[in-house]
Motif scaffolding. Structure first.
Motif, mmCIF file in Angstrom:
data_model
loop_
_atom_site.group_PDB
_atom_site.id
_atom_site.type_symbol
_atom_site.label_atom_id
_atom_site.label_comp_id
_atom_site.label_asym_id
_atom_site.label_seq_id
_atom_site.Cartn_x
_atom_site.Cartn_y
_atom_site.Cartn_z
ATOM 1 N N ASP A 58 -6.084 33.523 -6.413
ATOM 2 C CA ASP A 58 -5.155 32.924 -4.967
ATOM 3 C C ASP A 58 -4.436 32.132 -4.857
ATOM 4 O OD1 ASP A 58 -7.332 32.244 -5.239
ATOM 5 O OD2 ASP A 58 -7.392 31.830 -2.737
ATOM 6 N N ILE A 59 -4.783 30.875 -6.101
ATOM 7 C CA ILE A 59 -4.349 29.537 -5.741
ATOM 8 C C ILE A 59 -2.896 29.564 -6.268
ATOM 9 C CG2 ILE A 59 -4.512 27.076 -5.876
ATOM 10 C CD1 ILE A 59 -7.384 27.262 -5.262
ATOM 11 N N VAL A 60 -3.202 30.055 -7.558
ATOM 12 C CA VAL A 60 -1.163 29.878 -8.064
ATOM 13 C C VAL A 60 -1.052 30.676 -7.722
ATOM 14 C CG1 VAL A 60 -1.113 30.665 -10.934
ATOM 15 C CG2 VAL A 60 -3.025 30.062 -10.551
ATOM 16 N N LYS A 61 -0.630 32.611 -6.745
ATOM 17 C CA LYS A 61 -0.342 33.103 -6.322
ATOM 18 C C LYS A 61 0.048 31.879 -5.435
ATOM 19 C CE LYS A 61 -1.641 37.008 -7.726
ATOM 20 N NZ LYS A 61 -3.204 38.526 -7.437
ATOM 21 N N HIS A 103 2.995 29.385 -6.111
ATOM 22 C CA HIS A 103 3.869 30.466 -6.746
ATOM 23 C C HIS A 103 5.178 30.917 -6.106
ATOM 24 C CE1 HIS A 103 4.539 29.884 -11.488
ATOM 25 N NE2 HIS A 103 3.115 30.023 -11.171
ATOM 26 N N ALA A 104 4.222 30.946 -4.686
ATOM 27 C CA ALA A 104 4.922 31.747 -3.774
ATOM 28 C C ALA A 104 5.617 30.765 -2.736
ATOM 29 C CB ALA A 104 3.989 32.669 -2.618
ATOM 30 N N ILE A 121 15.416 17.664 6.316
ATOM 31 C CA ILE A 121 14.574 19.045 5.715
ATOM 32 C C ILE A 121 14.649 19.135 4.570
ATOM 33 C CG2 ILE A 121 14.625 21.500 5.968
ATOM 34 C CD1 ILE A 121 15.469 20.852 9.157
ATOM 35 N N GLU A 122 15.713 18.767 3.609
ATOM 36 C CA GLU A 122 16.441 19.444 2.306
ATOM 37 C C GLU A 122 15.221 17.916 1.839
ATOM 38 O OE1 GLU A 122 19.746 20.012 -0.868
ATOM 39 O OE2 GLU A 122 19.438 17.986 0.901
ATOM 40 N N GLY A 123 15.156 16.811 2.122
ATOM 41 C CA GLY A 123 14.689 15.820 1.346
ATOM 42 C C GLY A 123 12.503 15.915 1.599
ATOM 43 N N SER A 124 12.549 16.571 2.338
ATOM 44 C CA SER A 124 10.760 17.008 2.768
ATOM 45 C C SER A 124 10.432 18.397 1.540
ATOM 46 C CB SER A 124 10.761 17.516 4.354
ATOM 47 O OG SER A 124 9.276 17.573 4.558
ATOM 48 N N HIS A 125 11.694 19.549 1.826
ATOM 49 C CA HIS A 125 11.231 20.691 1.121
ATOM 50 C C HIS A 125 11.324 20.130 -0.699
ATOM 51 C CE1 HIS A 125 11.198 23.084 3.907
ATOM 52 N NE2 HIS A 125 12.631 23.897 4.042
ATOM 53 N N LEU A 126 12.144 19.241 -1.105
ATOM 54 C CA LEU A 126 12.465 19.113 -2.555
ATOM 55 C C LEU A 126 11.493 18.332 -2.675
ATOM 56 C CD1 LEU A 126 15.512 17.960 -2.475
ATOM 57 C CD2 LEU A 126 14.945 19.453 -3.654
ATOM 58 N N ALA A 127 10.033 17.442 -1.742
ATOM 59 C CA ALA A 127 9.479 16.683 -2.101
ATOM 60 C C ALA A 127 7.970 17.238 -2.029
ATOM 61 C CB ALA A 127 8.641 15.681 -1.052
ATOM 62 N N GLU A 128 7.853 18.431 -1.452
ATOM 63 C CA GLU A 128 6.998 19.555 -1.413
ATOM 64 C C GLU A 128 6.952 20.317 -3.038
ATOM 65 O OE1 GLU A 128 4.606 23.311 0.440
ATOM 66 O OE2 GLU A 128 6.522 21.966 1.866
ATOM 67 N N ALA A 129 8.659 20.367 -3.349
ATOM 68 C CA ALA A 129 8.442 21.354 -4.723
ATOM 69 C C ALA A 129 7.944 20.716 -5.724
ATOM 70 C CB ALA A 129 9.869 22.197 -4.513
ATOM 71 N N GLN A 130 7.910 19.537 -5.752
ATOM 72 C CA GLN A 130 7.512 18.453 -6.641
ATOM 73 C C GLN A 130 6.143 18.306 -6.759
ATOM 74 O OE1 GLN A 130 9.313 14.201 -6.723
ATOM 75 N NE2 GLN A 130 8.541 13.924 -8.090
ATOM 76 N N ALA A 131 6.072 17.943 -5.869
ATOM 77 C CA ALA A 131 4.230 18.518 -5.614
ATOM 78 C C ALA A 131 3.858 19.868 -6.177
ATOM 79 C CB ALA A 131 3.880 17.517 -4.380
ATOM 80 N N ILE A 132 4.521 20.568 -6.582
ATOM 81 C CA ILE A 132 4.299 21.862 -6.682
ATOM 82 C C ILE A 132 3.762 22.268 -7.803
ATOM 83 C CG2 ILE A 132 4.316 24.543 -6.260
ATOM 84 C CD1 ILE A 132 4.852 23.994 -3.253
ATOM 85 N N LEU A 180 9.785 27.314 -0.720
ATOM 86 C CA LEU A 180 11.021 25.989 -0.983
ATOM 87 C C LEU A 180 12.573 26.563 -1.600
ATOM 88 C CD1 LEU A 180 8.041 23.504 -1.396
ATOM 89 C CD2 LEU A 180 9.624 23.807 0.386
ATOM 90 N N GLY A 181 12.126 27.039 -3.083
ATOM 91 C CA GLY A 181 13.409 27.624 -3.232
ATOM 92 C C GLY A 181 15.227 28.255 -2.659
#
Length: 107
Positions: A8-11, A14-15, A55-66, A20-21
């Protein structure tokens, strides 16, 4: 080495990455839109673009953490505290799937 990562964590990772994408793509499309010919309207649009950049910067940072979390999963060290090496409890990882530190080290 950390325990097996619950599916469930992996899912969830990815979700959220897919979500974010999509958000980032929509923001980039909005930022490429031509400005209105009216100068007053342009000022409002530019102000909106500033907010979208944030907002885009925040989303990009979260995507990088993922991406980093998925790399830790692939490397077999997901769920290990980057500070003390202790195992991060599954409940914390479910709440914050990108966590890199246990609760004690995060405080």
């Amino acid at each position: 080495m950390a325990a097996t990562v619950p599916d469930d964590i992996v899912k969830t990772l990815h979700a959220r990455l897919a979500e974010l994408g999509g958000n980032i793509a929509r923001i980039e499309t909005a930022l490429r839109a031509p400005l209105d010919a009216d100068f007053a309207e342009q000022a409002a649009e530019l102000e909106g673009q500033d907010a979208l950049h944030g907002i885009e910067g925040s989303h990009l940072a979260e995507a990088q953490a993922i991406h980093a979390a998925l790399a830790r999963i692939a490397a077999g060290n997901y769920g290990e505290c980057s500070n003390c090496g202790a195992e991060i409890p599954a409940a914390r990882l479910r709440a914050v799937p990108t966590a890199t530190r246990c609760v004690n080290c995060a405080d």
